[in-house]
Design a protein around this motif. Structure first.
Motif, PDB file in Angstrom:
ATOM      1  N   VAL A 120     -12.153  13.737 -24.480  1.00 52.68           N
ATOM      2  CA  VAL A 120     -12.630  14.360 -23.239  1.00 52.68           C
ATOM      3  C   VAL A 120     -12.197  13.529 -22.041  1.00 52.68           C
ATOM      4  O   VAL A 120     -11.709  14.053 -21.032  1.00 52.68           O
ATOM      5  CB  VAL A 120     -14.156  14.525 -23.265  1.00 52.68           C
ATOM      6  CG1 VAL A 120     -14.658  15.075 -21.935  1.00 52.68           C
ATOM      7  CG2 VAL A 120     -14.572  15.429 -24.416  1.00 52.68           C
ATOM      8  N   LEU A 121     -12.376  12.207 -22.141  1.00 57.77           N
ATOM      9  CA  LEU A 121     -12.020  11.326 -21.029  1.00 57.77           C
ATOM     10  C   LEU A 121     -10.531  11.389 -20.726  1.00 57.77           C
ATOM     11  O   LEU A 121     -10.107  11.393 -19.564  1.00 57.77           O
ATOM     12  CB  LEU A 121     -12.436   9.888 -21.360  1.00 57.77           C
ATOM     13  CG  LEU A 121     -12.177   8.837 -20.270  1.00 57.77           C
ATOM     14  CD1 LEU A 121     -13.008   9.140 -19.016  1.00 57.77           C
ATOM     15  CD2 LEU A 121     -12.506   7.431 -20.789  1.00 57.77           C
ATOM     16  N   SER A 122      -9.719  11.476 -21.788  1.00 53.64           N
ATOM     17  CA  SER A 122      -8.267  11.533 -21.604  1.00 53.64           C
ATOM     18  C   SER A 122      -7.856  12.801 -20.852  1.00 53.64           C
ATOM     19  O   SER A 122      -6.985  12.776 -19.982  1.00 53.64           O
ATOM     20  CB  SER A 122      -7.571  11.482 -22.968  1.00 53.64           C
ATOM     21  OG  SER A 122      -6.170  11.550 -22.822  1.00 53.64           O
ATOM     22  N   ILE A 123      -8.501  13.925 -21.185  1.00 51.27           N
ATOM     23  CA  ILE A 123      -8.206  15.178 -20.472  1.00 51.27           C
ATOM     24  C   ILE A 123      -8.582  15.061 -19.005  1.00 51.27           C
ATOM     25  O   ILE A 123      -7.864  15.518 -18.111  1.00 51.27           O
ATOM     26  CB  ILE A 123      -8.946  16.349 -21.150  1.00 51.27           C
ATOM     27  CG1 ILE A 123      -8.384  16.590 -22.555  1.00 51.27           C
ATOM     28  CG2 ILE A 123      -8.862  17.607 -20.309  1.00 51.27           C
ATOM     29  CD1 ILE A 123      -9.176  17.582 -23.373  1.00 51.27           C
ATOM     30  N   ALA A 124      -9.741  14.418 -18.752  1.00 52.64           N
ATOM     31  CA  ALA A 124     -10.203  14.271 -17.371  1.00 52.64           C
ATOM     32  C   ALA A 124      -9.286  13.368 -16.551  1.00 52.64           C
ATOM     33  O   ALA A 124      -9.113  13.572 -15.349  1.00 52.64           O
ATOM     34  CB  ALA A 124     -11.622  13.722 -17.355  1.00 52.64           C
TER      35      ALA A 124
END
Length: 835
Positions: A120-124
């Motif tokens: 999730v953090l990588s997408i953000a």
């Protein structure tokens, strides 16, 4: 349109899920099952796939924009399988996804774990993602040591992508001593450099995290490529030690004045251990100053981008004071301030109600010293004085005071306050703590800094600390300060403080001033007596940050010193030994309307009256006399103004009366005076009234005093004379209270001689002579040697002692110094002959 139908189906699906879950109005929690979450994922993916197909037809893009979502929250659903969340994350990206305009994503409380949270953090953070997620909540997801999340931060730091996140919540993820927390700290200057708010609360973080955070923040100074925009940081509920918090606060202070430092809110609540009151006070002060600078810079930036006409306008906003309508002119800004409470009780009373004099401290010198310090610094700082009673301390607390300076006699267990009528008030540390605690607002202490200028003051200083005052300067409990050491320290300390130096630096400068002083014996020992409390406190902050002003004090402040009374004679030089007489006369003046100090010429009546008037004038807030009018009487001569006309002229100078012709009728003049004084509480002083004896003016004065007592209620009269003036007659309604003034005691006679004697050149030499002549028995008045010395020095009559001091030859002075020892030798010889 297939996309519209799919989006309608999505909305219908969400609506049904909510309706089924919220089966009653009292059930606010939406619980989505595994199948529901999986269905949501499939719908999003199918919308994305088919929307992507229709995008080639050129018609679906506008539809997807219209039907896009800005916020998505799936919270408190730990029962949902992580693989479903992973699949859901894959549907977040894409140019035609209904989530391509997603700004807020809340996945808190789902126990995603390290790997899923990292996805999730990588997408953000990904620069290739079509979304611009600004607010991401991954709290309560059991990230643990977070190796995968750490790798994501490290990767995006290495590619220098444009930061997107504005808000990041990673609370309660059990980071502990894992590397992820340190990576977050390091990321505030790159990956998270545009993030305004970060929540790391409840993660079991230790002091080493604060050290890393401070070091990373320091990297922003003077480095435009490492800017930090963090405004809010929540690190509550962690395990930072007291020493690590102190270090962090010190680092914050060092950074607080830099352009890049925007930190305005830091939450350290529920830390283990809890923050000490002084730490919380320092934190609040630092953040408050940061907020003001941050807002001022923001407004200045807005102004600089406005049109030229707006920038030239008088209504331009460039500071917080402009918002409230105040200009930035330092003359119109409220000054910072320090209040000096001085305590000079005259006597103390023992269990048998006997009075014992208290030697007066040199407050005039200390006041002059403080005045010089702030005048030299020329900053917008208000210096005010008041006498130290519990009422005045409470008043200072009520009005609000950033800094407090207490000056008085020291005592191991109490502060020596005044009782409001010249006596001592033993103000215990327990009473002090109760008074301060009662004056707290929202748990905040009333003072940011306190200086206890008294011997044996450590206990009182610690009481202020225990009450939450973050910075206290005092003296060691077992120590008695030399006056020279106290003055040297005070001068250097306050000058540095007024110039904006930190409290810690100012304290060291004060100690060095004592060490280098040429007038302080054993300077290295005296220097060690000063204490800065709390010992583990954060003192690397300034107390005053006031702007420089062209002149000090500013005319409109008006409270920089107590009111001077130009009608009063100068304080008598070398006035001493009359503390008990002054106390008794003061209480007579306060309780009786007509008081007469009686004694022969040269006994010091005028000096006592003058000293008493200055004592009262410095205590207007307590003794409540509005004004003092002092008339020195001389023998009537042709052309000299009468006593009553002289009083009238003083009232004219005070603005209470208008000028009149000296040929005016005496009854009219008296009536003007009565009208002027009728509603005031004033003290009239007529010195050496015997000079009018036998004259018409004496009769006029007697008549005038009768009128004063008949037609006013709160006007008191003090006279000095060689005898009771015996005011009589039916018209007199007030009795005469007589105070007989006698000779000085033996010890005070020697002190007065030593003060004036030109053969003594320093306070040390004067003290040595006092010890030589009175050490036999300092309280004995009847032994033959003491009587002999007292007779030589004028018999206790101050005027005679003054004359002897200046007329004594060097040879006579040397004989005086050994008179005590010579007599003892004679006595010992006589005893041996008898044996």
């Amino acid at each position: 349109m297939l996309v519209s139908r799919k989006l309608s189906l999505l909305m219908f699906f969400i609506h049904n899920a909510i309706c089924k879950s919220l089966h009653s109005i009292l059930c606010p929690l939406l619980i989505v099952s595994n199948s529901a979450a999986l269905s949501l994922t499939h719908i999003l993916k199918s919308v994305y796939d088919e929307d992507g197909d229709e995008d080639t037809a050129g018609s679906s893009k506008s539809i997807s924009v219209k039907r896009s979502f800005h916020s998505l929250a799936i919270i408190n659903s730990p029962h949902i399988n992580q693989s479903i969340f992973t699949s859901l994350c894959e549907s977040l990206g894409g140019l035609s996804s209904p989530l391509q305009f997603l700004r807020t994503l809340d996945l808190s409380g789902n126990l995603l774990g390290d790997t899923c949270a990292a996805t999730v953090l990588s997408i953000a953070l990904s620069p290739s993602s079509s979304m611009t997620i600004e607010c991401l909540d991954l709290s309560r997801n059991s990230i643990g040591n977070g190796s995968a999340v750490t790798s994501v931060f490290q990767y995006y730091a290495s590619i220098n992508n444009e930061p997107k996140l504005k808000v990041l919540n990673l609370a309660q993820n059990e980071f502990g001593e894992g590397e992820v927390a340190y990576q977050v700290a390091a990321s505030i200057v790159d990956v998270l450099s545009n993030t305004h708010s970060i929540d790391l609360s409840g993660n079991g973080l230790s002091g080493s995290f604060l050290t890393a955070l401070g070091a990373c923040s320091a990297a922003t100074i003077g480095n435009p490529s490492h800017e930090c925009n963090m405004v809010n940081l929540d690190i509550s509920g962690n395990h930072f030690s007291s020493s690590s918090i102190n270090g962090f606060l010190t680092k914050l202070h060092q950074l607080s004045a830099t352009v890049s430092m925007k930190m305005s809110f830091i939450n350290l609540d529920e830390n283990e251990p809890l923050l000490a009151p002084n730490q919380q006070m320092v934190l609040n002060e630092l953040l408050s100053a940061n907020r003001q600078r941050y807002v001022a810079r923001h407004l200045k930036k807005l102004n600089s981008s406005s049109s030229q006409s707006e920038s030239d306008s008088d209504t331009k906003l460039s500071s917080i004071s402009d918002i409230t309508g105040d200009k930035s002119d330092p003359k119109k800004m409220p000054p910072e301030g320090i209040t000096v409470l001085f305590s000079a009780p005259l006597v103390w009373r023992d269990s048998e109600d006997d009075f014992h004099p208290i030697e007066q401290l040199d407050f005039a010198r200390e006041k002059s010293l403080l005045w010089q310090c702030f005048s030299e610094a020329s900053r917008n700082i208000d210096l005010s004085y008041d006498n130290a009673t519990t009422d005045r301390l409470q008043a200072v607390m009520t009005k609000g005071c950033k800094a407090l300076h207490f000056s008085g006699h020291g005592h191991p267990h109490s502060l020596t306050f005044e009782d409001g009528s010249g006596g001592i008030h033993w103000f215990s540390v327990d009473q002090l703590k109760a008074l301060i605690s009662g004056g707290m607002e929202e748990g905040k202490p009333p003072f940011g800094f306190v200086f206890v200028s008294a011997c044996h003051s450590a206990l009182a200083g610690q009481t202020f600390v225990d009450s939450g005052v973050p910075h206290v300067v005092c003296c060691q409990q077992e120590s008695q300060l030399m006056d020279g050491a106290a003055l040297s320290f005070t001068r250097a300390f306050y000058l540095a403080l007024a110039f904006g130096k930190t409290l810690k630096d100012s304290f060291e400068i004060g100690k060095q001033a004592v060490l280098s002083s040429a007038t302080v014996p054993n300077a290295d020992e005296e220097m060690k007596k000063f204490m800065l409390l709390p010992e583990d406190g954060v003192h690397d902050i300034p107390i005053f940050t006031a702007e420089q002003v062209p002149e000090w004090p500013l005319p409109q402040n008006g409270t920089n010193t107590y009111d001077e009374n130009i009608s009063l004679p100068a304080p008598p030089q070398g006035f001493l030994g009359r503390e008990t007489d002054m106390y008794q006369t003061l209480n007579s003046v306060l309780n009786r309307r007509f008081v007469n100090i009686v004694g022969p010429s040269g006994m010091g009546r005028s000096s006592l009256a003058a000293a008493l008037c200055h004592y009262i004038n410095e205590r207007k807030s307590t003794l409540l006399f509005d004004d003092i009018y002092y008339i020195k009487l001389k023998r009537p001569t042709i052309g000299k103004l009468s006593t009553i006309v002289s009083l009238h002229n003083q009232l004219v100078s005070a603005g209470r009366l208008e000028v009149i012709s000296y040929e005016g009728d005496l009854d009219e003049i008296i009536q003007d005076i009565l009208t002027s004084l009728k509603r005031t509480q004033s003290l009239l002083v007529f010195d050496e009234i015997e000079n009018l004896e036998g004259s018409t003016e004496a009769q006029d004065l007697h008549y005038f005093l009768g009128q004063i007592f008949d037609h006013t209620n709160d006007v008191h009269v003090l006279v000095t004379s060689n005898k009771s003036i015996g005011l009589g007659g039916d018209r007199l309604t007030v009795g005469e209270s007589v105070h007989e003034l006698g000779p000085l005691s033996f010890r005070n006679t020697v002190k007065l001689f030593a003060y004036h004697c030109p053969h003594l050149h320093s306070s040390r030499e004067r003290k040595d002579l006092l010890d030589e002549l009175t050490s036999h028995d300092r309280f004995a008045e009847d032994d033959e040697v003491s009587k002999k010395i007292k007779t030589i020095l004028g018999g206790g009559i101050p005027a005679e002692t003054f004359a002897v001091a200046y007329e004594m030859s060097s040879e006579d002075f040397q004989q005086l110094k050994v008179i005590r020892g010579s007599n003892e030798v004679e006595e010992n010889g006589a005893v041996e002959e008898e044996e």
